[in-house]
Write a protein that holds these residues in place. Structure first.
Motif, PDB file in Angstrom:
ATOM      1  N   PRO A 233      12.548 159.257  -7.442  1.00 46.41           N
ATOM      2  CA  PRO A 233      13.071 160.276  -8.361  1.00 46.41           C
ATOM      3  C   PRO A 233      13.835 161.374  -7.630  1.00 46.41           C
ATOM      4  O   PRO A 233      13.647 161.581  -6.432  1.00 46.41           O
ATOM      5  CB  PRO A 233      11.807 160.866  -8.993  1.00 46.41           C
ATOM      6  CG  PRO A 233      10.724 159.929  -8.695  1.00 46.41           C
ATOM      7  CD  PRO A 233      11.079 159.224  -7.437  1.00 46.41           C
ATOM      8  N   TYR A 234      14.684 162.060  -8.359  1.00 47.31           N
ATOM      9  CA  TYR A 234      15.334 163.270  -7.861  1.00 47.31           C
ATOM     10  C   TYR A 234      14.447 164.464  -8.221  1.00 47.31           C
ATOM     11  O   TYR A 234      13.590 164.361  -9.091  1.00 47.31           O
ATOM     12  CB  TYR A 234      16.726 163.420  -8.485  1.00 47.31           C
ATOM     13  CG  TYR A 234      17.805 162.739  -7.675  1.00 47.31           C
ATOM     14  CD1 TYR A 234      17.605 161.482  -7.148  1.00 47.31           C
ATOM     15  CD2 TYR A 234      19.016 163.375  -7.437  1.00 47.31           C
ATOM     16  CE1 TYR A 234      18.585 160.855  -6.391  1.00 47.31           C
ATOM     17  CE2 TYR A 234      20.005 162.761  -6.684  1.00 47.31           C
ATOM     18  CZ  TYR A 234      19.796 161.505  -6.166  1.00 47.31           C
ATOM     19  OH  TYR A 234      20.757 160.898  -5.418  1.00 47.31           O
TER      20      TYR A 234
ATOM     21  N   GLU B 157      19.817 165.289 -12.649  1.00 46.99           N
ATOM     22  CA  GLU B 157      19.320 166.478 -11.956  1.00 46.99           C
ATOM     23  C   GLU B 157      20.149 167.736 -12.242  1.00 46.99           C
ATOM     24  O   GLU B 157      19.596 168.840 -12.299  1.00 46.99           O
ATOM     25  CB  GLU B 157      19.180 166.222 -10.445  1.00 46.99           C
ATOM     26  CG  GLU B 157      20.463 166.145  -9.652  1.00 46.99           C
ATOM     27  CD  GLU B 157      21.092 164.760  -9.649  1.00 46.99           C
ATOM     28  OE1 GLU B 157      20.665 163.903 -10.450  1.00 46.99           O
ATOM     29  OE2 GLU B 157      22.018 164.545  -8.861  1.00 46.99           O
ATOM     30  N   MET B 158      21.456 167.580 -12.423  1.00 49.96           N
ATOM     31  CA  MET B 158      22.272 168.782 -12.642  1.00 49.96           C
ATOM     32  C   MET B 158      21.949 169.438 -13.979  1.00 49.96           C
ATOM     33  O   MET B 158      21.908 170.660 -14.080  1.00 49.96           O
ATOM     34  CB  MET B 158      23.762 168.447 -12.567  1.00 49.96           C
ATOM     35  CG  MET B 158      24.250 168.324 -11.164  1.00 49.96           C
ATOM     36  SD  MET B 158      23.879 169.823 -10.224  1.00 49.96           S
ATOM     37  CE  MET B 158      24.006 169.184  -8.589  1.00 49.96           C
ATOM     38  N   ASP B 159      21.674 168.605 -15.000  1.00 50.59           N
ATOM     39  CA  ASP B 159      21.290 169.171 -16.303  1.00 50.59           C
ATOM     40  C   ASP B 159      19.962 169.912 -16.187  1.00 50.59           C
ATOM     41  O   ASP B 159      19.788 171.004 -16.713  1.00 50.59           O
ATOM     42  CB  ASP B 159      21.148 168.050 -17.358  1.00 50.59           C
ATOM     43  CG  ASP B 159      22.511 167.518 -17.747  1.00 50.59           C
ATOM     44  OD1 ASP B 159      23.505 168.233 -17.515  1.00 50.59           O
ATOM     45  OD2 ASP B 159      22.583 166.379 -18.256  1.00 50.59           O
ATOM     46  N   TRP B 160      19.023 169.294 -15.474  1.00 54.34           N
ATOM     47  CA  TRP B 160      17.717 169.939 -15.312  1.00 54.34           C
ATOM     48  C   TRP B 160      17.825 171.209 -14.480  1.00 54.34           C
ATOM     49  O   TRP B 160      17.149 172.201 -14.749  1.00 54.34           O
ATOM     50  CB  TRP B 160      16.704 168.968 -14.680  1.00 54.34           C
ATOM     51  CG  TRP B 160      16.187 167.980 -15.668  1.00 54.34           C
ATOM     52  CD1 TRP B 160      16.427 166.640 -15.705  1.00 54.34           C
ATOM     53  CD2 TRP B 160      15.364 168.268 -16.801  1.00 54.34           C
ATOM     54  NE1 TRP B 160      15.801 166.068 -16.770  1.00 54.34           N
ATOM     55  CE2 TRP B 160      15.135 167.043 -17.473  1.00 54.34           C
ATOM     56  CE3 TRP B 160      14.798 169.435 -17.316  1.00 54.34           C
ATOM     57  CZ2 TRP B 160      14.362 166.970 -18.628  1.00 54.34           C
ATOM     58  CZ3 TRP B 160      14.034 169.362 -18.472  1.00 54.34           C
ATOM     59  CH2 TRP B 160      13.817 168.144 -19.113  1.00 54.34           C
ATOM     60  N   TRP B 161      18.673 171.142 -13.470  1.00 55.83           N
ATOM     61  CA  TRP B 161      18.860 172.328 -12.618  1.00 55.83           C
ATOM     62  C   TRP B 161      19.358 173.503 -13.473  1.00 55.83           C
ATOM     63  O   TRP B 161      18.840 174.614 -13.379  1.00 55.83           O
ATOM     64  CB  TRP B 161      19.867 172.001 -11.501  1.00 55.83           C
ATOM     65  CG  TRP B 161      20.155 173.139 -10.576  1.00 55.83           C
ATOM     66  CD1 TRP B 161      19.279 173.740  -9.716  1.00 55.83           C
ATOM     67  CD2 TRP B 161      21.408 173.816 -10.409  1.00 55.83           C
ATOM     68  NE1 TRP B 161      19.905 174.742  -9.022  1.00 55.83           N
ATOM     69  CE2 TRP B 161      21.216 174.808  -9.426  1.00 55.83           C
ATOM     70  CE3 TRP B 161      22.666 173.675 -10.982  1.00 55.83           C
ATOM     71  CZ2 TRP B 161      22.230 175.656  -9.007  1.00 55.83           C
ATOM     72  CZ3 TRP B 161      23.683 174.521 -10.555  1.00 55.83           C
ATOM     73  CH2 TRP B 161      23.469 175.498  -9.589  1.00 55.83           C
ATOM     74  N   LYS B 162      20.340 173.216 -14.334  1.00 59.35           N
ATOM     75  CA  LYS B 162      20.874 174.281 -15.204  1.00 59.35           C
ATOM     76  C   LYS B 162      19.789 174.778 -16.159  1.00 59.35           C
ATOM     77  O   LYS B 162      19.646 175.964 -16.392  1.00 59.35           O
ATOM     78  CB  LYS B 162      22.067 173.757 -16.013  1.00 59.35           C
ATOM     79  CG  LYS B 162      23.308 173.653 -15.160  1.00 59.35           C
ATOM     80  CD  LYS B 162      24.509 173.207 -15.971  1.00 59.35           C
ATOM     81  CE  LYS B 162      25.586 172.698 -15.029  1.00 59.35           C
ATOM     82  NZ  LYS B 162      26.259 171.511 -15.515  1.00 59.35           N
ATOM     83  N   GLN B 163      19.010 173.826 -16.687  1.00 61.81           N
ATOM     84  CA  GLN B 163      17.964 174.217 -17.630  1.00 61.81           C
ATOM     85  C   GLN B 163      16.909 175.100 -16.955  1.00 61.81           C
ATOM     86  O   GLN B 163      16.486 176.103 -17.505  1.00 61.81           O
ATOM     87  CB  GLN B 163      17.312 172.959 -18.191  1.00 61.81           C
ATOM     88  CG  GLN B 163      16.576 173.240 -19.469  1.00 61.81           C
ATOM     89  CD  GLN B 163      16.317 171.943 -20.208  1.00 61.81           C
ATOM     90  OE1 GLN B 163      17.184 171.082 -20.348  1.00 61.81           O
ATOM     91  NE2 GLN B 163      15.096 171.780 -20.672  1.00 61.81           N
TER      92      GLN B 163
END
Ligand code: GAP
Length: 514
Positions: free
Chosen positions: A367-368, A278-284
């Motif tokens: 899922p997150y 989730e953190m990678d997606w949040w940044k993206q």
């Protein structure tokens, strides 16, 4: 002109040119509720299309839904809104005015930052070219003193908000010597929590009416439909569900026109991902959403991220995209990493499994979610604030122009016969007829051409097409461009291509990638 005066003019302009009216104005209006007029609704629809297409058309793995406003009351218990969707409020006993306690402290912090900025500017003038800003910030006793005070308050503030410590919040207000802007006194009540949801009754009382809520966010309509969409769309993680719809909040401090309304519209997208990613997606998504804003061309320096001190009850990371409004940098959009909180809670409260079977991992899990959430109305205000300009022309005249991105302009083309005779109106009508199936086009034959240009500038029409004597001879028209006011001769046969190119959403989307 001060920013405050500019904002007042913008509000007046919105009314005068049919963008926004106070709701039920003939009854003196209704607090923080507004209606969109004939130009406003077009701009609003175009903003929604810019958002919707950027989500649903540009991403193979994002689909849309349109859920009902009314939802089962348990939804809001599960989501935590019944228990925790509160604002901390404080009243000034002298002015009887009510404020959000957190906003008072945030405004105080912003003022301290302004003080530092002023010190920097003074020093820059004093030292001239040799000025080293970072060295100055690290060594100036005055700056260090303000910074230390700010940091201390900031830490206390974040802790108080996260712990829901209302007494401490009041103490910070007292310690910072924050006064009521109206009475100028520090005679404050205690801080209290106030739930923001509107409720109503569904069904007749005889049948045992249920208290239900007007949804305070559209997101929950997506969560409760997660499995419906996943199964029927055969969606694989990661995937997103997008939605545009009304939301309602009983905002206590409703101000700044349509910035904070009681009835408003949201454009939300929930992106379902594998836990741990989730953190990678949040940044993206932060980057993608920022690019969407910047593609509108209002100046990259007018946008910034603001990470949250207080995380909402569902989030493990959150940031706002802020825009430099006439009243300062303020939130336009939130990007939240919502963990598995919502799906997990709905699973618990409904007793239904809300899990995804991951064939690759050979297991099922909740899922997150990474959410992007933006208010249509707030985006509208952002665009109007950025686009509204008063210009002095070379001939000494003034004009008000909305420098809207052409794709978003309410009217794309105004067709103007130079005079109301000699066959010009007929040719102009024909041009309107050719373009109207694809674009919002207006025909205007009243007043001088100069006045007609001004009317179109004021609503942001990118092209004014004038039919004149030469048109009747060679089939060309004068096209006058809104921003540059330059004129060129264009063959009627080429008009469509010009408008297609100039007003395309694709051009905006391509800028997102650049
Ligand atoms: N689902 C998450 C959520 O609702 P939020 O930060 O409370 O998060 C998201 O709201 C966006 O909705 C905000 O960034 C803002 O653009 C818009 N919004 C929120 N409250 C609003 C209000 N009272 N009036 C207008 N827009 C509002």
């Amino acid at each position: 002109m001060t920013q405050e005066e500019l904002f007042k003019k913008l509000v007046a302009h919105c009314k005068e040119y049919g963008f926004i009216f106070p709701s039920s104005e003939i009854y003196d209006g209704l607090g923080a509720v507004y209606d969109y007029g004939q130009n406003g609704v077009e701009l609003k629809n175009n903003i929604k299309r810019y958002w919707w297409d950027s989500m649903v058309k540009l991403h193979e793995n994002i689909v849309g839904i349109d859920a009902a406003i009314f939802m089962h009351p348990k939804t809001w218990e599960a989501s935590g809104h019944v228990g925790a969707f509160n604002d901390p409020l404080i009243d000034n006993k002298d002015s009887k005015k009510r404020y959000r306690a957190d906003v008072l402290v945030e405004d105080w912090l912003a003022k301290q930052q302004e003080k530092i900025d002023k010190e920097v500017e003074k020093a820059r003038k004093r030292f001239g070219e040799q000025f080293d800003e970072s060295q100055y910030l690290a060594t100036s006793p005055r700056v260090l003193e303000i910074k230390a005070k700010m940091d201390a308050v900031h830490t206390r503030f974040a802790e108080a908000l996260n712990a829901n410590n209302l007494e401490e919040l009041k103490q910070i207000i007292l310690d910072c010597e924050i006064v009521c802007p109206i009475s100028g006194t520090r005679n404050w009540t205690d801080v209290r929590q106030f739930n923001l949801m509107f409720s109503t009754q569904m069904g007749s009382t005889a049948d045992g009416a249920n208290t239900i809520y007007l949804r305070p966010e559209t997101a929950q309509g997506i969560f409760v439909n997660f499995l419906n969409v996943q199964k029927t769309g055969r969606m694989k993680l990661p995937f997103g569900i997008a939605q545009i719809g009304k939301a309602f909040r009983n905002e206590i401090v409703a101000r700044q026109f349509i910035f904070r309304m009681r009835e408003f519209e949201q454009m939300e997208m929930q992106f379902f991902v594998q836990p741990g990613t989730e953190m990678d997606w949040w940044k993206q998504w932060k980057e993608t959403r920022m690019a969407w804003h910047r593609a509108l061309g209002f100046g990259d320096e007018n946008y910034r991220f603001h990470d949250h001190d207080k995380l909402a009850h569902y989030a493990n990371a959150a940031t706002d995209i802020e825009y430099n409004f006439p009243f300062g940098f303020k939130e336009v959009e939130g990007i939240h990493s919502r963990t598995d909180f919502d799906l997990g809670r709905h699973q618990e409260y409904s007793g239904k499994k809300l899990q995804y079977f991951d064939a690759e991992r050979g297991e099922s899990y909740v899922p997150y979610v990474v959410e992007t959430s933006i208010g249509v109305d707030r985006m509208f205000l952002q665009i109007m604030s950025a686009a509204y300009n008063e210009e002095k022309l070379e001939n000494g005249e003034e004009r008000v122009v909305l420098n809207l991105p052409a794709a978003l302009a309410p009217v794309k083309v105004a067709v103007l016969p130079l005079v109301k005779k000699d066959g010009m109106p007929e040719v102009a009508r024909k041009i309107v007829d050719e373009l109207k199936y694809d674009y919002n086009v207006v025909y205007d034959e009243k007043d001088s051409v100069g006045k007609r240009y001004r009317r179109q500038d004021a609503v942001g029409t990118p092209y004014c097409v004038t039919v004149d004597g030469q048109t009747l001879e060679d089939g060309t028209v004068t096209v006058r461009h809104r921003d540059t006011m330059q004129q060129e001769r264009v063959a009627i046969a080429d008009l469509r291509r010009m408008v297609d190119e100039g007003c395309s959403y694709a051009a905006l989307f391509k800028k997102m990638k650049a």
